[in-house]
Design a protein around this motif. Structure first.
Motif, PDB file in Angstrom:
ATOM      1  N   UNK A  69       7.429  -1.493  -5.795  1.00  0.00           N
ATOM      2  CA  UNK A  69       7.907  -1.358  -4.421  1.00  0.00           C
ATOM      3  C   UNK A  69       6.838  -0.735  -3.545  1.00  0.00           C
ATOM      4  N   UNK A  70       6.762  -1.185  -2.295  1.00  0.00           N
ATOM      5  CA  UNK A  70       5.677  -0.748  -1.409  1.00  0.00           C
ATOM      6  C   UNK A  70       6.230  -0.121  -0.129  1.00  0.00           C
ATOM      7  N   UNK A  71       5.767   1.109   0.131  1.00  0.00           N
ATOM      8  CA  UNK A  71       6.255   1.863   1.283  1.00  0.00           C
ATOM      9  C   UNK A  71       5.117   2.585   1.973  1.00  0.00           C
ATOM     10  N   UNK A  72       5.271   2.800   3.266  1.00  0.00           N
ATOM     11  CA  UNK A  72       4.332   3.672   3.992  1.00  0.00           C
ATOM     12  C   UNK A  72       5.010   4.981   4.387  1.00  0.00           C
ATOM     13  N   UNK A  73       6.172   5.236   3.811  1.00  0.00           N
ATOM     14  CA  UNK A  73       6.875   6.490   4.074  1.00  0.00           C
ATOM     15  C   UNK A  73       6.372   7.540   3.097  1.00  0.00           C
ATOM     16  N   UNK A  74       5.127   7.928   3.285  1.00  0.00           N
ATOM     17  CA  UNK A  74       4.420   8.813   2.372  1.00  0.00           C
ATOM     18  C   UNK A  74       3.840   9.997   3.138  1.00  0.00           C
ATOM     19  N   UNK A  75       3.394  10.994   2.411  1.00  0.00           N
ATOM     20  CA  UNK A  75       2.802  12.168   3.061  1.00  0.00           C
ATOM     21  C   UNK A  75       1.564  11.790   3.859  1.00  0.00           C
ATOM     22  N   UNK A  76       0.806  10.807   3.374  1.00  0.00           N
ATOM     23  CA  UNK A  76      -0.422  10.400   4.053  1.00  0.00           C
ATOM     24  C   UNK A  76      -0.198   9.318   5.095  1.00  0.00           C
ATOM     25  N   UNK A  77       0.913   8.639   5.001  1.00  0.00           N
ATOM     26  CA  UNK A  77       1.163   7.511   5.886  1.00  0.00           C
ATOM     27  C   UNK A  77       0.571   6.216   5.374  1.00  0.00           C
ATOM     28  N   UNK A  78      -0.136   6.276   4.241  1.00  0.00           N
ATOM     29  CA  UNK A  78      -0.713   5.077   3.642  1.00  0.00           C
ATOM     30  C   UNK A  78       0.318   4.400   2.749  1.00  0.00           C
ATOM     31  N   UNK A  79       0.177   3.097   2.589  1.00  0.00           N
ATOM     32  CA  UNK A  79       1.110   2.350   1.748  1.00  0.00           C
ATOM     33  C   UNK A  79       0.858   2.675   0.282  1.00  0.00           C
ATOM     34  N   UNK A  80       1.943   2.997  -0.432  1.00  0.00           N
ATOM     35  CA  UNK A  80       1.856   3.329  -1.845  1.00  0.00           C
ATOM     36  C   UNK A  80       2.918   2.566  -2.630  1.00  0.00           C
ATOM     37  N   UNK A  81       2.710   2.476  -3.942  1.00  0.00           N
ATOM     38  CA  UNK A  81       3.681   1.885  -4.854  1.00  0.00           C
ATOM     39  C   UNK A  81       4.690   2.967  -5.224  1.00  0.00           C
ATOM     40  N   UNK A 119      18.269   0.408   1.583  1.00  0.00           N
ATOM     41  CA  UNK A 119      16.840   0.609   1.801  1.00  0.00           C
ATOM     42  C   UNK A 119      16.466   1.996   1.324  1.00  0.00           C
ATOM     43  N   UNK A 120      15.420   2.066   0.547  1.00  0.00           N
ATOM     44  CA  UNK A 120      14.792   3.336   0.236  1.00  0.00           C
ATOM     45  C   UNK A 120      13.329   3.018   0.007  1.00  0.00           C
ATOM     46  N   UNK A 121      12.458   4.027  -0.020  1.00  0.00           N
ATOM     47  CA  UNK A 121      11.034   3.723  -0.025  1.00  0.00           C
ATOM     48  C   UNK A 121      10.640   2.666  -1.053  1.00  0.00           C
ATOM     49  N   UNK A 122      10.134   1.541  -0.560  1.00  0.00           N
ATOM     50  CA  UNK A 122       9.636   0.465  -1.406  1.00  0.00           C
ATOM     51  C   UNK A 122      10.565  -0.704  -1.612  1.00  0.00           C
ATOM     52  N   UNK A 123      11.836  -0.569  -1.246  1.00  0.00           N
ATOM     53  CA  UNK A 123      12.805  -1.618  -1.563  1.00  0.00           C
ATOM     54  C   UNK A 123      13.850  -1.766  -0.452  1.00  0.00           C
ATOM     55  N   UNK A 124      14.312  -2.994  -0.275  1.00  0.00           N
ATOM     56  CA  UNK A 124      15.471  -3.247   0.575  1.00  0.00           C
ATOM     57  C   UNK A 124      16.336  -4.318  -0.080  1.00  0.00           C
ATOM     58  N   UNK A 125      17.614  -4.294   0.285  1.00  0.00           N
ATOM     59  CA  UNK A 125      18.558  -5.250  -0.283  1.00  0.00           C
ATOM     60  C   UNK A 125      19.637  -5.567   0.735  1.00  0.00           C
ATOM     61  N   UNK A 126      20.303  -6.683   0.493  1.00  0.00           N
ATOM     62  CA  UNK A 126      21.403  -7.111   1.354  1.00  0.00           C
ATOM     63  C   UNK A 126      22.355  -7.930   0.498  1.00  0.00           C
ATOM     64  N   UNK A 127      23.625  -7.534   0.445  1.00  0.00           N
ATOM     65  CA  UNK A 127      24.633  -8.241  -0.343  1.00  0.00           C
ATOM     66  C   UNK A 127      25.842  -8.504   0.541  1.00  0.00           C
ATOM     67  N   UNK A 128      26.166  -9.790   0.744  1.00  0.00           N
ATOM     68  CA  UNK A 128      27.196 -10.181   1.707  1.00  0.00           C
ATOM     69  C   UNK A 128      28.155 -11.205   1.115  1.00  0.00           C
ATOM     70  N   UNK A 155       9.992  -1.613   2.217  1.00  0.00           N
ATOM     71  CA  UNK A 155      10.880  -1.146   3.276  1.00  0.00           C
ATOM     72  C   UNK A 155      10.125  -0.997   4.589  1.00  0.00           C
ATOM     73  N   UNK A 156       8.897  -1.509   4.642  1.00  0.00           N
ATOM     74  CA  UNK A 156       8.075  -1.360   5.840  1.00  0.00           C
ATOM     75  C   UNK A 156       8.622  -2.254   6.940  1.00  0.00           C
ATOM     76  N   UNK A 157       8.922  -1.679   8.086  1.00  0.00           N
ATOM     77  CA  UNK A 157       9.564  -2.427   9.159  1.00  0.00           C
ATOM     78  C   UNK A 157       8.611  -3.434   9.780  1.00  0.00           C
ATOM     79  N   UNK A 158       9.185  -4.425  10.423  1.00  0.00           N
ATOM     80  CA  UNK A 158       8.425  -5.455  11.117  1.00  0.00           C
ATOM     81  C   UNK A 158       8.803  -5.385  12.586  1.00  0.00           C
TER      82      UNK A 158
END
Length: 407
Positions: free
Chosen positions: A262-274, A345-354, A370-373
């Motif tokens: 999973x890939x997120x930029x919600x990190x202490x550095x602001x850089x994308x991490x796994x 949604x949590x850092x690195x992942x998103x889901x939708x079940x309908x 989970x990085x927004x567009x």
């Protein structure tokens, strides 16, 4: 801005907070209009003629739409499953599960599902309601001491996101604690502490405000009344009876293989991490669970139709109150233009079940970022693009959420 954006994601974006969506809205999107009629009124009707045959031609349309969203939102990989009785099934995986190795995304990988966990926790609570062990209008103070307004906030208001409590995942100290040590284990009591140091936002039931604190409290209620750990109760009484084989409530950072990174930029550095190895204990009853595409396709119908509950209790669950514009939120579940379910949604992942009661269609989307567009949750963009093709008069869409602390 980085902290604000992460806190929104951390709510589980139920885009009514989703979740963090699906998965959050910080402290709040507040709506104080009166509740509309029950969302259950259409639950028994079907109109399969409104849903197209999933022919090769329609599949090509869907392929094009999903690829377009994936490219524009820069999503590494995504899984999609769409089906309806007598209409066929569309199951696809696009992109990569691991950017470092190029390992492709497939449709049988474990994924973190964030705030879709709420649908499991609330189902567990409602099973206890059916057993006569708790009442929806019981005050939370009966079960958990020290809750602000605990003598007035009911279990119903917690499940319906109308408690007025502060969302712990919007707290600055919580953000610093998590991002400084993503492997840290949080206890439910620690999470509540981040919330309870803030004043309440409004009187119980006065407004809607998506809040992870509510689910931590409901998880504690399930534990106290059942005498079991929440993970054990959900596994035995919800996951098992629903026939789910690849769904689990982790007790730490464990993540079964094969899974997507999973890939997120919600990190202490602001850089994308796994973030695959991050400990989801901070989400606990609000967002810690893991599942896969096959199980969520089953769960979509189970939770939306109330297969594990009595009809009366399911009817209570589907009584929605206004949430985000065009969205109603019931008890741990939302309704958007006819579609019933939840996102995560949590850092690195998103889901939708309908699930769509009119056509009995199910839609599941799982992605590894989970990085927004441009301010939009990627899961929402996929859901919108897909439903525009198959249910153009009932498009799933959620408006962009305000920054944390704004209304």
């Amino acid at each position: 801005m980085r902290q604000t954006r992460w806190r929104r994601a951390a709510v589980g974006a139920a885009a009514v907070g989703l979740l963090m969506v699906p998965v959050g809205a910080g402290v709040g999107y507040a709506v104080d209009a009166p509740a509309p009629p029950s969302a259950s009124s259409s639950a028994g009707s079907t109109d399969s003629e409104d849903f197209p045959q999933l022919t090769p031609a329609v599949a090509r349309q869907l392929d094009e739409a999903v690829r377009k969203v994936r490219d524009e939102a820069k999503v590494p990989g995504v899984q999609v499953a769409l089906s309806a009785p007598g209409k066929g099934a569309y199951v696809r995986a696009f992109g990569v599960a691991d950017k470092a190795t190029g390992r492709p995304m497939t449709d049988h990988l474990f994924m973190r599902i964030g705030s879709e966990t709420k649908t499991f926790t609330v189902t567990a609570l409602l099973e206890l309601v059916d057993e006569g062990k708790v009442g929806l209008d019981d005050p939370i103070g009966t079960y958990v001491p020290g809750v602000p307004n605990g003598d007035r906030i009911t279990l119903r208001e917690l499940a319906g996101m109308r408690s007025g409590l502060f969302n712990y995942s919007a707290d600055e100290d919580f953000f610093k604690a998590l991002t400084s040590d993503p492997q840290r284990e949080f206890t439910p009591q620690e999470l509540l502490g981040y919330s309870f140091k803030h004043p309440v936002l409004f009187a119980p039931n006065a407004q809607f405000n998506y809040c992870n604190t509510n689910l931590i409290l409901l998880g504690l209620v399930v534990e106290k009344v059942s005498g079991q750990r929440l993970a054990d109760f959900i596994t035995k009484e919800v996951v098992g009876p629903a026939g789910l084989k690849h769904t689990l409530f982790p007790v730490g950072a464990e993540f079964p293989k094969p899974h997507a990174q999973g890939y997120t930029n919600q990190t202490a550095s602001g850089k994308t991490e796994d973030s695959a190895g991050w400990n989801p204990s901070w989400g606990w009853a609000a967002g810690a669970m893991i599942s896969d595409l096959t199980d969520l396709r089953k769960w979509a119908k189970v939770v939306a139709t109330g297969e594990l509950l009595t009809p009366a209790t399911q009817a209570e669950r589907l009584k929605v109150s206004p949430a985000l514009p065009g969205t109603g939120y019931g008890l741990g579940i939302f309704k958007v233009n006819g579609w019933i379910g939840h996102n995560g949604s949590l850092p690195g992942y998103q889901s939708l079940t309908l699930y769509d009661p009119r056509t009995q269609a199910t839609l599941v989307v799982l992605l590894n970022t989970d990085i927004s567009a441009e301010g939009q949750e990627p899961s929402t963009l996929f859901g919108e693009a897909i439903t525009k093709i198959v249910t153009p008069e009932h498009v799933y869409t959620l408006p962009a959420q305000p920054a944390a602390g704004k209304s």
